[in-house]
Design a protein around this motif. Sequence first.
Motif: not given
Ligand SMILES: [Zn+2]
Length: 366
Positions: A58, A62, A160
């Motif tokens: 994850h 980013h 996020d």
């Molecule tokens: Zn994140």
Amino acid sequence: MGWSITVGRFFGTYVRIHITFLIFLAWIGFAAYQRGGIEAAKQSVAFIVAIFACVVLHEFGHILTARRYGVHSTQVTLLPIGGVADLDKMPEKPYQELLIAIAGPLVNIVIAAILLVVAGAVEGGTLQHIEDPSLGLVEKLAATNLFLALFNMIPAFPMDGGRVLRAVLAMWLGTEKATRIAAQIGQAFALALGFFGLLYGYPILLFIALFVYFAAAGEAQSSFVQQATHEVRVADAMETRVASISRGATIGEAVDILLATSQESFPLVNASGGLDGLLFRDDIVEAVRGGDNNAPVAPFAHREIATLSPEQTLDVALQQLAKAPAVGVVADGRLLGLVTRQSVAEVMLIKSARPDWRFSRGGRAA
Ligand SMILES: [Zn+2]
């Protein structure tokens, strides 16, 4: 961030685990052991390692998206609410921040989709029974990934979803105002989450709420630092009463200067007053280890260093201070002063005591 353990370096980014993440994992493992003995604990440990891997993926969603826009990340820290990739600056355009923020949860959705295909059909209600030991590991992992994606998309800064919210707001309101609003929404959400946790008896929610609250406060704080430093010129914040070490100085002379001052960073200057490098306290200690007091100290200096011009703003210095404890300020080839972490801290102290304080030096009208 303190209280973190480095586990390795991937794609040029250090992966670190925050101590609370380990506590969180240990708690899950212990709960499984109490419920189902050693077999359940083993399964739980395998599951924990798998979740850990998904959280890392994850974060790299980013990090690798950010890299496309010239934003680099030296480290990623794993927290119980996910992870925090330490981006070296904000992307220039709000749409870039939006894409960077959304890339993480997208990775979890992709993982979940792949796992569901692997696991075959998914029964309804999987999401409600994450702790059900009878569910297959693969399906549990898929459900957890969906949960991670959904949870991270909650529009509470600094998750996020909060970044997505900030990016969308920033398109109309500008970054500063958008950050403030997103941080406030994040804290309000944290309080609501904490109340919900108390009312319905979910201690884990209280734990997450505390995290979100302090992270939002931290984000608002760093946004305040960013904004405040943007308003101050390097020339008005730099340290000018700085002891320097001359290019030809011996190690013995450098030690004398180190002991005579409270400085940790020393500019190495040449005969014409130019900056030739920086010597930090550790460098001088390292030089002393060699044993020869009369040897030149210059070889121990950092020669390839970034410098600042007096007209730049202090937020530029902030980025460089992340890599070194001090930055030299140079104009026309001459050293004017140093900007250190302490310089920035002092600016922040003055700013918080007197928000209207005008930083100006050298006879400029205040
Ligand atoms: Zn994140």
